[in-house]
Design an enzyme around this catalytic site. Sequence first.
Site, short mmCIF file in Angstrom:
data_model
loop_
_atom_site.label_atom_id
_atom_site.label_comp_id
_atom_site.label_asym_id
_atom_site.label_seq_id
_atom_site.Cartn_x
_atom_site.Cartn_y
_atom_site.Cartn_z
N GLU A 24 -3.07 -6.47 -9.36
CA GLU A 24 -1.76 -6.14 -9.15
C GLU A 24 -0.78 -7.23 -9.97
O GLU A 24 -1.04 -8.44 -9.91
CB GLU A 24 -1.66 -6.52 -7.47
CG GLU A 24 -2.70 -5.39 -6.68
CD GLU A 24 -2.52 -5.77 -5.37
OE1 GLU A 24 -1.67 -6.45 -4.88
OE2 GLU A 24 -3.60 -5.39 -4.71
N GLU A 60 -3.51 -13.34 -3.58
CA GLU A 60 -2.67 -12.31 -3.97
C GLU A 60 -1.51 -12.63 -2.89
O GLU A 60 -1.12 -11.81 -2.06
CB GLU A 60 -2.89 -10.95 -3.72
CG GLU A 60 -3.96 -10.77 -2.40
CD GLU A 60 -4.36 -9.45 -2.29
OE1 GLU A 60 -3.71 -8.56 -2.38
OE2 GLU A 60 -5.69 -9.31 -1.81
N HIS A 72 0.68 -1.20 -0.12
CA HIS A 72 0.11 -0.01 0.00
C HIS A 72 0.84 1.40 -0.05
O HIS A 72 0.49 2.25 0.40
CB HIS A 72 -0.98 -0.11 1.10
CG HIS A 72 -1.76 -1.06 1.14
ND1 HIS A 72 -2.83 -1.26 2.45
CD2 HIS A 72 -2.36 -2.13 0.16
CE1 HIS A 72 -3.52 -2.58 1.91
NE2 HIS A 72 -3.33 -2.79 0.82
#
Length: 404
Positions: free
Chosen positions: A263, A359, A233
């Site tokens: 991503e 992820e 982040h």
Amino acid sequence: MAATRSDFLVLENGEKATLPFAPEEYTARLEKLRAVMDKRDVPVVLLTSMHNIAYYSGFLYCAFGRPYGCIVTEDQCVTVSANIDAGQPWRRSIGDNLVYTDWKHDSYWRAVRSVLGTPVRLGIEADHLTLTAERACREILNIETLVDIAPDTMRLRMIKSSAEIALIKEGARIADIGGQTIKDEIRIGAREIDVAMTGRDAMEFAIADTFPDAEYRDTWVWFQSGLNTDGAHNPVTGRRLESGDLLSLNAFPMINGYYTALERSLYLGEPDAPTLQIWEANVAAHELGLSLIKPGMTCSGICAEINQFLEDKGLLQFRSFGYGHSFGILSHYYGRETGLELREDVKTTLEPGMVVSMEPMLLIPEGLPGAGGYREHDILVIDTDGTTNITRFPYGPDYNIIAA
């Protein structure tokens, strides 16, 4: 003689807007919430979070330091909003709306009280209500018992309707558009911020074309390079790209309060052997995770199998966070269905109607071979007989090495 200024008022300005979902969708959601209320003997609920107010009413507020609410009773759904927003909350909500003014302190609570009446038990979101607000519930509303219904609402949100899944699929498609635009802008000397803006703009255009009746806000991109890839982040900076940079592409279209994501790891130039080895290991962990997401699997069970894979590779100590999470009405500002995260401490069993990401991320600290953060991210819809991967953008070195 000075005009009387009311503590709250009704302001039905204009016509009702087209909401993110059909009225029947909100009716079904409210019916399920009312079933929980009946089971727990809670005659009225005061929702205060952005995600729950939007989920049950259609109205996504912008707090800017002011409180908002959605009051659900046996036969009412009433949003409570600040006067600064005028008629927009009424236009953008399925039910009624009450506007509170700034003229006196605690007008919000007096507006809420006018709808609540005097129930002995009030449902609240304990994970969102502040200590100050809790005190107001007890002292101004004179509520004897506060009942936390946040876990119940979270469980209800974890199972998506067909209309939600259709919206999420569009979000994944638009995230892929942003990802390709970002990839096409990568070159030596480009700034992270410039690359990120091109991807964001491409997604904003696509959202506006696909959802002409929506409100547009909060779509964003985190495009990280070099050392900046160490945190998933980390915000965008003005760093200029160099040959030999590990890159992280993160595209996040926001549609009517619903977040989707793409991503990918990329590399500018020719990666060295340690970088390729770690990247390929993370891709393998990603593919293992994709194969494990299916009905009947538990979040903790999926996590355990990927942990074992990484331990066998000697890389478990570099794992950065959980392996995935639920999708729906959430963003970096609000919402998080913690009961559907792929972590060791979450025992939830996957069911049809759930939407989760895979992820994995490995972080190799500076000074070690292959330093940087590696992550891939796909979104999967769980069906009755398996899963559907709704992310199309390719992952791995075969597609995401960019010539310097």
